[in-house]
Design a protein around this motif. Structure first.
Motif, PDB file in Angstrom:
ATOM      1  N   LEU A 192      19.870  44.717   3.696  1.00  0.00           N
ATOM      2  CA  LEU A 192      20.057  43.937   2.479  1.00  0.00           C
ATOM      3  C   LEU A 192      20.184  44.870   1.278  1.00  0.00           C
ATOM      4  O   LEU A 192      19.312  45.697   1.032  1.00  0.00           O
ATOM      5  CB  LEU A 192      18.883  42.984   2.268  1.00  0.00           C
ATOM      6  N   GLN A 193      21.275  44.715   0.536  1.00  0.00           N
ATOM      7  CA  GLN A 193      21.511  45.531  -0.652  1.00  0.00           C
ATOM      8  C   GLN A 193      21.538  44.621  -1.880  1.00  0.00           C
ATOM      9  O   GLN A 193      22.160  43.565  -1.863  1.00  0.00           O
ATOM     10  CB  GLN A 193      22.843  46.293  -0.543  1.00  0.00           C
ATOM     11  N   GLN A 194      20.852  45.035  -2.935  1.00  0.00           N
ATOM     12  CA  GLN A 194      20.804  44.238  -4.163  1.00  0.00           C
ATOM     13  C   GLN A 194      22.057  44.449  -4.997  1.00  0.00           C
ATOM     14  O   GLN A 194      22.416  45.576  -5.326  1.00  0.00           O
ATOM     15  CB  GLN A 194      19.575  44.643  -4.975  1.00  0.00           C
ATOM     16  N   LEU A 195      22.736  43.340  -5.343  1.00  0.00           N
ATOM     17  CA  LEU A 195      23.937  43.412  -6.180  1.00  0.00           C
ATOM     18  C   LEU A 195      23.631  43.139  -7.649  1.00  0.00           C
ATOM     19  O   LEU A 195      24.206  43.785  -8.535  1.00  0.00           O
ATOM     20  CB  LEU A 195      24.991  42.409  -5.688  1.00  0.00           C
ATOM     21  N   ALA A 196      22.766  42.187  -7.914  1.00  0.00           N
ATOM     22  CA  ALA A 196      22.470  41.835  -9.305  1.00  0.00           C
ATOM     23  C   ALA A 196      21.158  41.070  -9.348  1.00  0.00           C
ATOM     24  O   ALA A 196      20.776  40.403  -8.379  1.00  0.00           O
ATOM     25  CB  ALA A 196      23.588  40.994  -9.910  1.00  0.00           C
ATOM     26  N   THR A 197      20.474  41.177 -10.461  1.00  0.00           N
ATOM     27  CA  THR A 197      19.235  40.426 -10.656  1.00  0.00           C
ATOM     28  C   THR A 197      19.079  40.086 -12.124  1.00  0.00           C
ATOM     29  O   THR A 197      19.547  40.834 -12.994  1.00  0.00           O
ATOM     30  CB  THR A 197      18.011  41.224 -10.155  1.00  0.00           C
ATOM     31  N   VAL A 293      23.834  35.408 -13.130  1.00  0.00           N
ATOM     32  CA  VAL A 293      23.605  36.407 -12.085  1.00  0.00           C
ATOM     33  C   VAL A 293      24.760  36.442 -11.092  1.00  0.00           C
ATOM     34  O   VAL A 293      25.111  37.506 -10.563  1.00  0.00           O
ATOM     35  CB  VAL A 293      22.260  36.150 -11.373  1.00  0.00           C
ATOM     36  N   LEU A 294      25.389  35.295 -10.830  1.00  0.00           N
ATOM     37  CA  LEU A 294      26.564  35.296  -9.955  1.00  0.00           C
ATOM     38  C   LEU A 294      27.708  36.064 -10.610  1.00  0.00           C
ATOM     39  O   LEU A 294      28.440  36.809  -9.940  1.00  0.00           O
ATOM     40  CB  LEU A 294      26.993  33.863  -9.633  1.00  0.00           C
ATOM     41  N   SER A 295      27.862  35.892 -11.917  1.00  0.00           N
ATOM     42  CA  SER A 295      28.893  36.635 -12.639  1.00  0.00           C
ATOM     43  C   SER A 295      28.603  38.133 -12.598  1.00  0.00           C
ATOM     44  O   SER A 295      29.514  38.955 -12.424  1.00  0.00           O
ATOM     45  CB  SER A 295      28.977  36.147 -14.086  1.00  0.00           C
ATOM     46  N   ALA A 296      27.328  38.496 -12.744  1.00  0.00           N
ATOM     47  CA  ALA A 296      26.955  39.910 -12.711  1.00  0.00           C
ATOM     48  C   ALA A 296      27.240  40.524 -11.346  1.00  0.00           C
ATOM     49  O   ALA A 296      27.612  41.700 -11.238  1.00  0.00           O
ATOM     50  CB  ALA A 296      25.481  40.075 -13.062  1.00  0.00           C
ATOM     51  N   ALA A 297      27.065  39.731 -10.282  1.00  0.00           N
ATOM     52  CA  ALA A 297      27.352  40.217  -8.931  1.00  0.00           C
ATOM     53  C   ALA A 297      28.832  40.149  -8.588  1.00  0.00           C
ATOM     54  O   ALA A 297      29.251  40.618  -7.538  1.00  0.00           O
ATOM     55  CB  ALA A 297      26.556  39.407  -7.908  1.00  0.00           C
ATOM     56  N   ASP A 298      29.612  39.531  -9.483  1.00  0.00           N
ATOM     57  CA  ASP A 298      31.065  39.408  -9.305  1.00  0.00           C
ATOM     58  C   ASP A 298      31.415  38.563  -8.084  1.00  0.00           C
ATOM     59  O   ASP A 298      32.343  38.874  -7.341  1.00  0.00           O
ATOM     60  CB  ASP A 298      31.715  40.787  -9.201  1.00  0.00           C
ATOM     61  N   ILE A 299      30.650  37.488  -7.890  1.00  0.00           N
ATOM     62  CA  ILE A 299      30.948  36.544  -6.824  1.00  0.00           C
ATOM     63  C   ILE A 299      30.826  35.127  -7.372  1.00  0.00           C
ATOM     64  O   ILE A 299      30.268  34.919  -8.455  1.00  0.00           O
ATOM     65  CB  ILE A 299      30.012  36.701  -5.609  1.00  0.00           C
ATOM     66  N   ALA A 300      31.344  34.167  -6.634  1.00  0.00           N
ATOM     67  CA  ALA A 300      31.204  32.754  -6.981  1.00  0.00           C
ATOM     68  C   ALA A 300      30.196  32.113  -6.043  1.00  0.00           C
ATOM     69  O   ALA A 300      29.842  32.683  -4.999  1.00  0.00           O
ATOM     70  CB  ALA A 300      32.554  32.055  -6.876  1.00  0.00           C
TER      71      ALA A 300
END
Length: 636
Positions: A192-197, A293-300
């Motif tokens: 598990l890698q952290q993308l955004a928090t 946080v979804l925007s920060a991770a660049d995912i929907a």
């Protein structure tokens, strides 16, 4: 030395949970305070020792000045005064861990030297080192750290069929007492890698408690008298906050509860439906934070394969619905949400060696195409606004001499957008750096330097804009410079404050934090178009009917720009955009186009203030709680 038993500990602001893994594989939740959830409360004894848990709370009745209800207040490094003693994070956390270790040793029958500790995802070297030293002081020689969201996800995967496979994404919502933390994790070949928090400001357990307390105060306040949460600073109302917390917890398991208040007020009955309505402001903040946080991770939300809801406030009515509506996934709640992090930490740490407190490199951010073109678009918008001032000014005779007629509000708008241009460059450079190989000290230095430079350069450009217009009309005066500098100063000051606070941003939070400093491109383009359209309608030789239509279109575009600038939640953004667009179209006229332009400038200044506040919150996550503690201590 071989380790025959292992210990997993999750220290929170309100409670501490621990799970003991015995040699045969059995796992036991520890109950050093008579419950799996020991209160994270500390009482400083005069002899240098400490009481923890319920004993600390009981002792606080006679000596409240020696009592610390939230150990997280000390973790940022500052000492705190408890009675005649000055204590720091190491002493406080060592006291809690010593109590946990004593209970574990009693059950295991021998000393333990290995402990796996969960840590918030944004904690960096300073706070991890303090916690490591506290564990060493408590007698643990081997300390392993596991991110709390990763521990929760690991626990869920080990106790149910809900898990992600390589290439999948998950969102973990840890609804704690002091903070509700949202973290996006990616499951790759290495785990598990952290993308955004991010922390959902205004949606913590304490925020829920304060909303319920304000409702209780309003319920017993006589008609005609104002009721406010500020009453909680009054000694006679302090018990209301504790009653509100108890009522909230009771409603997690029961349909309704009666809340007893101090005399002469009668009990107040609250049910689960009432609770869901009371906490709506906090749930709205949670929804906005999920989008953030979804925007920060660049995912929907559609990219997620799993949404997890855990923490002491996971049972709050409405939380599951908010997460489901914003992510398009029904949240999964661990079977034992109270010990999920502690037990998951044990599973995640199996076979782990003692690791460094924090990675040597900053997390990478994803470079978006808009990051590259944002400075150019902002610069073009600023220059277009300034050119419009020059192209539409005119002079006329008056009894006092020659009079210059120009749009001062366009000078202000051009200057503010110029500072935003410098801001976007300051954001782009560290983003480019962090998208590749990055070093903590060099990355932090670059962030501080670019935003400090943006603040200084922004003021210089604003002054040059004003002087240029003055030179164009042949005026030797600072009048036009003031039109540019005054509105630009708050935005430039915001950049300087961001630079000053950047050094305290935890390394793990830098990537997500940078994404929150992106100013919306669409807002500047719409705002510039709307302002230019309104100015054209005023100055061009066109029919009154066409002029009215163009002004209304410009007003609508500017209203939409204000909505995009102020609101981050997609749902609220759409609603606000519709209202302001229709409002801008309806009220636009030759007489109030100036007011609409100034409203857009005010929106940019407000956006800057919120970015500074966000930076301060991430840099000093316990600041709000510390301020509340100081206010409570000083109130009579």
């Amino acid at each position: 030395m071989s380790v025959t038993a292992r210990l997993g500990v999750d220290i929170g602001s309100a409670t501490t949970k621990a799970v003991l893994a015995l040699p045969g594989g059995a796992r036991l939740p520890l109950m050093p305070d008579g419950s799996p959830r020991m209160r994270s409360r500390v009482f400083a004894l005069p002899d240098g020792g400490f009481l923890v848990g319920s004993a600390a709370r009981a002792a606080a009745l006679e000596h409240p000045d020696r009592y610390l209800a939230d150990p997280m207040l000390t973790i940022a490094g500052a000492s705190i005064q408890l009675g005649d003693r000055t204590v720091d994070a190491v002493e406080v956390f060592a006291a809690i861990l010593t109590a946990i270790k004593a209970e574990a040793t009693r059950i295991a029958g021998h000393q333990l030297d290995l402990v796996t500790l969960t840590v918030p995802p944004a904690w960096g070297r300073i706070r991890r080192d303090a916690l490591r030293e506290a564990a060493t002081t408590a007698g643990f020689t081997n300390v392993v750290f596991v991110s709390a969201p990763a521990a929760i996800a690991t626990y869920l995967a080990s106790t149910s069929a809900n898990r992600t496979t390589a290439g999948g994404y998950m969102l973990v919502c840890d609804a704690g007492a002091a903070a509700t933390t949202l973290t996006v994790l990616e499951h790759d070949d290495h785990g598990l890698q952290q993308l955004a928090t991010t922390v959902a400001a205004g949606a913590s357990g304490r925020d829920f408690d304060q909303l319920v307390a304000a409702h209780l105060i309003a319920a017993v306040t006589p008609p005609g008298q104002p009721a406010s949460a500020a009453d909680l600073q009054d000694p006679q109302w302090r018990s209301v906050l504790a009653a509100a917390e108890d009522a909230k917890v009771n409603l997690f398991d029961h349909e309704r509860t009666a809340v007893a208040l101090h005399d002469p007020y009668p009990p107040v009955v609250v049910d689960r439906t009432d609770l869901a309505k009371i906490v709506q402001p906090a749930l709205a903040a949670l929804s906005a934070a999920v989008t953030e946080v979804l925007s920060a991770a660049d995912i929907a939300g559609t990219h997620l394969s799993l949404v997890v809801l855990a923490g002491g406030n996971a049972a709050m009515p409405g939380m599951k619905q908010v997460l489901a509506s914003t992510t398009c996934h029904e949240p999964q709640v661990p079977v034992r949400t109270d010990i999920a992090a502690a037990e998951g930490a044990l599973t995640a740490a199996v076979g782990s060696e003692v690791r460094a407190a924090v990675p040597a490199e900053l997390p990478r951010v994803k470079l978006r195409p808009t990051d590259l073109i944002r400075p150019a678009l902002f610069a073009a918008s600023s220059m277009a606004l300034l050119a419009a001032v020059a192209m539409t000014l005119w002079t006329g005779d008056s009894p006092t001499g020659l009079t210059v007629h120009l749009a001062e509000e366009l000078i202000s708008a051009a200057a503010v957008v110029a500072v935003l241009t410098a801001w976007s460059v300051a954001h782009l450079l560290p983003t480019l750096y962090l998208a590749g190989d990055s070093n903590v000290s060099e990355g932090t230095t670059l962030i501080r330097a670019t935003f400090a430079g943006a603040g200084a350069l922004g003021i210089v450009i604003a002054a040059l804009y004003g002087l240029a217009i003055g030179a164009l009309v042949g005026a030797i005066t600072t009048e036009y410079a003031s039109h540019a500098i005054v509105p630009a100063v708050p935005v430039a000051a915001g950049a300087l404050l961001v630079a000053a606070l950047a050094r305290s941003i935890p390394a793990a939070a830098v990537a997500a934090w940078l994404t929150q400093l992106r100013h919306p491109v669409s807002a500047v383009l719409l705002g510039s178009f709307g302002i230019l359209a309104m100015r054209y309608a005023v100055s061009a030789q066109i029919s009154p009917g066409l002029s009215s239509i163009i002004i209304r279109i410009g007003g609508a575009a500017t209203g939409l720009a204000i909505a995009v600038t102020l609101i981050r939640s997609r749902r609220l953004q759409l609603l606000t955009a519709a209202i302001l667009t229709i409002g801008g179209f309806s009220v636009s006229s030759l007489g109030n186009n100036r007011a609409i332009t100034l409203a857009y400038i005010a929106a940019i200044i407000w956006w800057t203030a919120t970015r500074v506040a966000t930076t301060a919150r991430i840099a000093y996550p316990q600041l709000r709680a510390r301020v509340e503690q100081v206010l409570t201590a000083r109130s009579p």
